[in-house]
Design an enzyme around this catalytic site. Structure first.
Site, PDB file in Angstrom:
ATOM      1  N   ASP A   1      18.371  42.766  64.181  1.00 42.46           N
ATOM      2  CA  ASP A   1      18.638  42.238  62.985  1.00 42.46           C
ATOM      3  C   ASP A   1      19.667  43.297  62.274  1.00 42.46           C
ATOM      4  O   ASP A   1      19.490  44.417  62.517  1.00 42.46           O
ATOM      5  CB  ASP A   1      17.641  41.888  62.152  1.00 42.46           C
TER       6      ASP A   1
ATOM      7  N   LYS B   1      22.533  39.190  59.951  1.00 43.27           N
ATOM      8  CA  LYS B   1      23.062  38.229  58.991  1.00 43.27           C
ATOM      9  C   LYS B   1      23.053  38.472  57.629  1.00 43.27           C
ATOM     10  O   LYS B   1      22.223  39.573  57.397  1.00 43.27           O
ATOM     11  CB  LYS B   1      21.842  36.977  58.865  1.00 43.27           C
TER      12      LYS B   1
ATOM     13  N   MET C   1      15.385  38.458  49.091  1.00 40.16           N
ATOM     14  CA  MET C   1      16.809  37.920  49.397  1.00 40.16           C
ATOM     15  C   MET C   1      16.953  37.331  47.952  1.00 40.16           C
ATOM     16  O   MET C   1      17.594  36.027  47.785  1.00 40.16           O
ATOM     17  CB  MET C   1      16.785  37.052  50.278  1.00 40.16           C
TER      18      MET C   1
END
Length: 266
Positions: A46, A68, A182
């Site tokens: 990641d 991502k 996030m």
């Protein structure tokens, strides 16, 4: 038959290990995570896996990036799932390196389900999640007697309709530490809804950017001015949002004595 212990099975060809790489500092890797990393023939990793952790992979290990960003996926989740299966069926020892812990906002459960549905054995290797590791590196205890008796971890990722549908009334307890992953882009919604639910605008709050890494920054303020801090200091992801009285457990002098960097107080 020898009892090798819970989750101590050997890593064999054609298997996948979902390895929690923690928030960045390689010192926070578990011994188990290091053991699997050292055996990897393919590493599917990641965006938040640090360079220092990637450097621990064997020189012959193939590296495949599937990182991502919010609303920007290098490879859709369905493609990642299939990639894991494809490499495992080639007889490789596949390590899926995931920032934090695979089972905490990491889609590790989805990947494990897909692997098992395709008859691929997989190992689950826990990692330190950002909420505990980054707050510790910032000198913020998640719970503290007479200050915070619980903590809640929440994803602040906006839904496809642009909304953030959360049980806001459940989050208004003064003795509850709330941590958002996030959540930088949805911060105006978060602060507005928490205040509407009963949290005082003066509630201590912190932003921890790139926690546990050499680039760590800590900004402290109040619930009411968190978004202003983001704008003023151009705070970008990855950033953890911490809300609750525990943010001010230690003053700047005490943080220095404990070996922490002094935060930017706004």
């Amino acid at each position: 038959m020898e009892n090798i212990g819970l989750n101590k099975q050997p890593f064999v060809a054609g298997e996948v290990a979902l390895v929690g790489a923690g928030p960045g500092d390689p010192d926070l890797l578990t011994i188990q995570a290091y053991r699997f990393i050292q055996q990897a023939e393919v590493a599917i990793y990641d965006r938040l896996v640090s360079e220092q952790i990637m450097a621990l992979l064997p020189s012959h290990c193939e590296r495949v990036y599937v990182g991502k960003k919010q609303a920007q996926h290098h490879l859709p989740q369905e493609g990642i799932n299939q990639l894991l299966v494809d490499y495992a069926k080639q007889g490789k020892k596949v390590v899926r390196l995931k920032g934090g812990d695979p089972f905490v906002f990491g889609r590790g459960g989805e990947e494990a389900q897909y692997l098992l549905a395709n008859d691929i054995a997989c190992h689950i290797v826990p990692g330190m999640t950002a909420a505990s590791a980054c707050t510790s590196y910032a000198g913020i205890p998640l719970t503290h007697r007479k200050v915070a008796r619980s903590s809640t971890f929440i994803t602040g990722h906006l839904q496809e309709n642009g909304e953030l549908d959360l049980p806001w009334q459940v989050l208004n307890d003064k003795q509850q530490t709330v941590v958002f992953y996030m959540g930088v882009k949805s911060l105006p919604i978060i602060t507005e809804q928490l205040i509407n639910a009963g949290r005082l605008p003066s509630t201590p709050a912190a932003l921890i950017r790139k926690g546990t890494t050499p680039e760590q920054q800590v900004f402290k303020g109040q619930l009411s001015n968190l978004n202003d801090i983001v704008i003023q200091h151009q705070v970008k992801p990855p950033t953890l949002i911490v809300i609750g009285d525990v943010v001010n457990t230690f003053d700047d002098k005490q943080l220095t004595q404990l070996g922490y960097l002094s935060p930017i107080n706004v």
